[in-house]
Design an enzyme around this catalytic site. Sequence first.
Site, PDB file in Angstrom:
ATOM      1  N   GLU A 154       0.816  -1.226   0.000  1.00 41.11           N
ATOM      2  CA  GLU A 154       0.000   0.000   0.000  1.00 41.11           C
ATOM      3  C   GLU A 154       0.849   1.276   0.000  1.00 41.11           C
ATOM      4  OE1 GLU A 154      -2.803  -0.474   3.227  1.00 41.11           O
ATOM      5  OE2 GLU A 154      -4.141  -1.642   1.954  1.00 41.11           O
ATOM      6  N   GLU A 308      -6.561  -8.060  -0.755  1.00 44.58           N
ATOM      7  CA  GLU A 308      -6.918  -8.181   0.661  1.00 44.58           C
ATOM      8  C   GLU A 308      -8.411  -7.947   0.837  1.00 44.58           C
ATOM      9  OE1 GLU A 308      -4.740  -5.595   3.275  1.00 44.58           O
ATOM     10  OE2 GLU A 308      -2.836  -6.017   2.301  1.00 44.58           O
TER      11      GLU A 308
HETATM   12  C1  GAL Z   1      -4.288  -3.115   4.922  1.00 43.70           C
HETATM   13  C2  GAL Z   1      -2.832  -3.539   5.007  1.00 43.70           C
HETATM   14  C3  GAL Z   1      -2.694  -4.852   5.748  1.00 43.70           C
HETATM   15  C4  GAL Z   1      -3.502  -4.850   7.006  1.00 43.70           C
HETATM   16  C5  GAL Z   1      -4.936  -4.521   6.681  1.00 43.70           C
HETATM   17  C6  GAL Z   1      -5.854  -4.512   7.864  1.00 43.70           C
HETATM   18  O1  GAL Z   1      -4.416  -1.762   4.651  1.00 43.70           O
HETATM   19  O2  GAL Z   1      -2.276  -3.675   3.729  1.00 43.70           O
HETATM   20  O3  GAL Z   1      -1.316  -5.078   6.007  1.00 43.70           O
HETATM   21  O4  GAL Z   1      -2.988  -3.921   7.904  1.00 43.70           O
HETATM   22  O5  GAL Z   1      -4.990  -3.245   6.104  1.00 43.70           O
HETATM   23  O6  GAL Z   1      -7.180  -4.281   7.500  1.00 43.70           O
END
Ligand code: GAL
Length: 680
Positions: A154, A308
């Site tokens: 990110e 994710e």
């Molecule tokens: C994202 C990040 C992850 C984790 C996740 C939690 O923004 O890439 O590493 O922190 O959020 O929701």
Amino acid sequence: MSDRLAEYEYFLHGGDYSPEQWKDSEITPEEDFYLQRLANCNTFTIGMFAWSDIEKEEGVFDFSLYDKVINMAYENGTRIILATPSGARPRWLAEKYPEVLRTRHDNVKEPFNTRHNHCFTSPVYREKVRIFNEKLAERYAGNPAVIAWHISNEYSFDCCCPLCIKAFREYLSKKFDNDIEKLNKEYCTSFWGHKYRSFEEIENPFNDSSIEGMLLDWRRFSSEQTVDFMNSEIRAIEKYGKDIPITTNMMPGYYHMDYTRFKNSVDMMSVDSYPQWNGPNHVDEAVNTAFWFSYFYNIKQKPFLLMESVPGAVSWRDVNKLKTNDTESLSAIQAIASGSDSVLYFQWRKSRGNYEKFHGAVVDHYGKEDTRIFRSVSNTGKLLEDIKEIKGATVKNGDIAILYDIESRWAFDESRGYSNKDKGYMKTCLDFYKYFWKNGIGTDVISKTDDFTKYKLVVLPMLYMTDESLSNKITDYVKNGGYVYANLVLGTVNENDLCYLGGIPAGELKNVFGIRNEEIDSLYDGDDYVTEYNGKNFSCSKYAEHLIPYEAKVLAEYTSEVFGKVPAVTVNEYGNGKAYYQAVYEESGLKESVLSSLIKELGIKPYIIFDAEKYKAVTACVRIKNKKEYMFVQNFGDIPAENVKVAGGWSDFFTGEKRYEISVNKNGYRILTRYVTDGE
Ligand code: GAL
């Protein structure tokens, strides 16, 4: 060039796994691979935060754990998305080379802290990352289990250290042909006597945030600098081959980055998506999510990865509501429907301590497979296997496009004027999108460099900034038969945020729309204007513009104390096309009424026909592969949707039965299929 991801026949299913967190515990990689099979998962994303574990001291590397995990993936026939670790630097690095840490907008140097705290310009940081990335690539590029490179984590925000400011000066000097007077003119620096005598005088732009054009360029520069950093990471990786596709994870709605600039660096876009399902704004979350999926899909016009998502609930909201089993699968299907080739989760195994110890995961602290969420993930895995033939399918372009322009948004937001608290750009985009989405009409979110000619209608929400090329593009599109629908502040400033003289919208756009926009009124709460369209009244509550029609036909008018009886919506014929302009916002019902007749006029057919008033959140997307179409009908509403009609030739994906009408459960979905030649 071979492409391991394209060759893999399954949707990727799995998630972020951090074996280093479990190194000194009883939980072994063997256990995780065993559970991975039970969860019907096939992919682990690893390495993102492993730098300090692998390179404990400068130049001393220990990849043994990673060797083990990657070899196990190979032996198990599963896949690895391998991340470079630049998102979180080791403490030794920050202590020895403080230049790698960021300087904030207020010129304060960050201490060693959390993650995402590194300067994108620092030569030392770039060099240390290069060394690590080369080692990673040298070691693992040859392992067929590695299916994608995940560059960093990110990428976000900016740094105002002296190295970055120097790079910014160089950026501006290049942009303005090393001519400081050009910069002075374009930034209007005579205002408050802020003229620069040389590029050397340019400092952190946040020291003097009155120079709005410079702040805009800072945002452009920061995005460019990030891409430049990412490219340096990629060069190190590609030294050892180019057959593993490259991606980096991006954030829907993230304000500080122009992701369109990532397009040429990555092989596919990846998206981290965390909507708040099952909460009070469930439907708006669905709209928002679909909007961003479409945006990311269209940047490269090819499938992206959902990198994710959360099983269960995140841990960072005020209220962290769990997803129900049906929203777990519906959210996975929404991603697939929108063009994702994966459903990946953060996180695979719930970390034991620290910041994300209560963040949803496939494997809970309990550690076994008999949990609701594990079962739900495993069901999603089964589903993805069942529909694997859809992997790689392109998304069918809609007839309508909505232009999302981050640069225009930045400029508009940064400018003093209008409603300063919230200009309303994002909400306007989403309001338009929602209307089409909830009527099952294929709609793409596009960027200003994309091809308009594929679409029957291009919506231009609050397009405040238009440079010459965009203005020409809109003009040509309409001249050649395209329809546009703009609302508010169109063509107010040029690419440097200098106001156009001689009336807006700028230049030829005045003729395209057949109007001049003389004034804008920002409204207090309750201070609504009333407009009339087709004998019905609609009120507007945020902005009202005073249009002077030239050639345009008036479709709606309002009576206002300030302007008198003037147009609120106009349409103008220009060449073979038409240009609509809506002078009011926030309104409810007006644009929907105008657009619904426009859609009919253009012969735009929704994918599904149903009672959209009753079932407020039923929508559809279509993907295409090998002359076969796959339609995903999704119901985000509160009640089951009945009598949803689908046009000819569709069959149920799972049973093969012909379907003309379907029902869709609350938080449910249906998948239909047909050959392209079958129907319309
Ligand atoms: C994202 C990040 C992850 C984790 C996740 C939690 O923004 O890439 O590493 O922190 O959020 O929701």
